[in-house]
Each structure stands twice: as C-alpha cells, then as structure tokens.
Design a protein around this motif. Sequence first.
Motif, PDB file in Angstrom:
ATOM      1  N   THR A   1     -19.086   1.952   9.548  1.00 33.74           N
ATOM      2  CA  THR A   1     -17.831   2.415  10.136  1.00 33.74           C
ATOM      3  C   THR A   1     -16.716   1.425   9.843  1.00 33.74           C
ATOM      4  O   THR A   1     -16.956   0.235   9.661  1.00 33.74           O
ATOM      5  CB  THR A   1     -17.953   2.592  11.665  1.00 33.74           C
TER       6      THR A   1
ATOM      7  N   THR B   1     -12.367   0.543  10.871  1.00 32.33           N
ATOM      8  CA  THR B   1     -11.238   0.794  11.763  1.00 32.33           C
ATOM      9  C   THR B   1      -9.977   0.963  10.930  1.00 32.33           C
ATOM     10  O   THR B   1      -9.678   0.130  10.075  1.00 32.33           O
ATOM     11  CB  THR B   1     -11.047  -0.360  12.758  1.00 32.33           C
TER      12      THR B   1
ATOM     13  N   GLN C   1     -17.805   6.760   8.990  1.00 34.21           N
ATOM     14  CA  GLN C   1     -16.968   7.053  10.155  1.00 34.21           C
ATOM     15  C   GLN C   1     -15.759   6.130  10.175  1.00 34.21           C
ATOM     16  O   GLN C   1     -15.838   4.959   9.784  1.00 34.21           O
ATOM     17  CB  GLN C   1     -17.767   6.869  11.442  1.00 34.21           C
TER      18      GLN C   1
ATOM     19  N   ASP D   1     -12.809   4.727  12.843  1.00 30.95           N
ATOM     20  CA  ASP D   1     -12.348   4.575  14.220  1.00 30.95           C
ATOM     21  C   ASP D   1     -10.863   4.224  14.211  1.00 30.95           C
ATOM     22  O   ASP D   1     -10.373   3.563  13.284  1.00 30.95           O
ATOM     23  CB  ASP D   1     -13.118   3.451  14.928  1.00 30.95           C
TER      24      ASP D   1
ATOM     25  N   TYR E   1     -12.132   8.819  16.785  1.00 31.27           N
ATOM     26  CA  TYR E   1     -12.942   8.602  15.588  1.00 31.27           C
ATOM     27  C   TYR E   1     -13.028   9.881  14.758  1.00 31.27           C
ATOM     28  O   TYR E   1     -12.711  10.984  15.233  1.00 31.27           O
ATOM     29  CB  TYR E   1     -14.362   8.139  15.975  1.00 31.27           C
TER      30      TYR E   1
END
Length: 301
Positions: free
Chosen positions: A223, A225, A259, A261, A298
Amino acid sequence: MDERKNTATQILGMHHVSMKCSDKVQFEKAVAFYKDILGFCEERRWAEGMMLKAGASTDDGAATSARLEIFCNGEGIRELGAIRHFALETKNVDELTAKVKAAGYEVFIEPKDITIESQPPFHARMAFFYGPLGEQVELFNPEPASTPYNIQVLRASEEWQRAGAYSVRVEGMNRQHHIPLRDEFDEHDCDGTKYIVFLDDGYPVATCRFYENASTNGQANLTVTLGRVVVLPQYRGLGLGKKVVTEAEVWAKELGYKQIDIDSRVEAIHFYEKLGYQHATGNDDIIKSGSFECVQMYKEI
C-alpha cells in the motif's frame, strides 16, 4: 490532500433570477416557455408567482441548479437596466436554440464557439435570444478541452523535476494559504517518494506525491499513501486534479502496489468518492493532517 482551494467565501452560488409579468396571460406564457421549451420544472407555486428549477446541485459544486422566480403582479416589461442578461448552462446549446426558434422567439446571436483570452484561455459555446418577457437569455456551455494546453506529464526522477512539484506546492499552498514551509514539506519529501508533475509549456502547474507505507511484521507493504495534490489557482476547474491523481494511481499499480490510502480534507471527500475511494472501515473520525481536518479513505487498484 485534494486540490486545495480557498473555502473562505460564504456565497455558494446564484440561487435564482426574478422576473415580473404584467398580467396572468403574460405569466402563463412565460411559465409555459421555460417549462415546455427549456425544460424547467415547477419547484413551488404561490398566489403571486412560481419558482422554476433546472439542473441539480451536487456536493462538490460540479453542477449547479438554475432557478427562475416569475411573478404575475408586476408592472410590465421595464427598460433594459444594468443587468443585461442571464446565462443558463447547458450541454445542448444548438438543440435548445433550435427549439426556441421553432417556438417563434428571436435568436439574436446564433450558436457559436468563443474563447475568453484569460490565463488559461477559457472555451465555450453560446447563443442569445429574447425570452417571452423581452429578457435576454444566454445559453452557455463551458467546454474546456480535456487537455486544453500543452500538458506534459512527468514521473519525477530527477531533482529538477521534483523542484517543479515543490514550486507548485509553494505557489498553491505556502503562498496562497499561508501554509508554513515546515508544515507543507515533511519527512516524506525524500528520494523514495514518487512525484507526478504536470507541465504546461514547461511551466509546472499541478502535482501530487505518493510513498510506500511502513511495513508490518517484516512483510512487504503493498500500500501507498497519496497526498499533496495541488493545482495552481489559475488552472483549477479544468479536471487536472482528477488527472494528476489518476496518473499516480497508474504508476503505483505498475510498481506492484494494491491499495492507495489518503487523508482527504473534509471538503474533498466527494471529490475522492467520485474517483472510487472509500472511507476506511469504521473510521470517519476527523483527524489532523498538517493544517487541515481530514478523513481517512482508501482505494484498491
């Protein structure tokens, strides 16, 4: 962060335009014109008049409602004053102009494309006609091209390219919103962070960044950000915020991440929802991220 913009204004938009008719016959003619030809619907009616509405408001301000308040107890058509006309936004300038003509109303400016030589230039299609009360009405379709300028997309890998990202953030946040440099630039502005930079004829106009989240239990973290989405003020409203986020998503997916976020500013939640982001499960709590109140969201990519 979302396209960061000034939210100080308390005016949300133009609510309605009011017109008066000299008698019931003129009133019914005007109501029929705006309902049957231009497609307004009745929002409410009272003894002396009616409120008509077209369009639909959206939470992110992308679309607006146009309202007409028509009274039947006026003193007739007055001499043209300081307000010369009102404009109705539509995607069907030509179609509606043809309907107005077919109903016998005078079109005094035929549909045409115009360019307002602002910075950046603004493109639109428009037409003008006289309505049933002698009012001047403009049909207006703002149609900025999807990429109206010589936009170049950079995946910043060199220092001069990262400098372009920093310059947008200084101009769009530090200078415009008085965000301290210490708050705008943090420990994530480093070599491992990925930056998207949009250039217009070589001039940096939009940017965002993303970085890998800290690993847990020694396992690779899939993941990242996403944040610091900034579009220069004069380039906002052209969809560049959406485009710069999309470019970051594509790059992150190519790098194997699953993913993204974000800490979305509260006023940007609907912007991200439209891009497919969801609220973090069970977490709609307001958090502080730098100088802003945010909500965690997300998106799986």
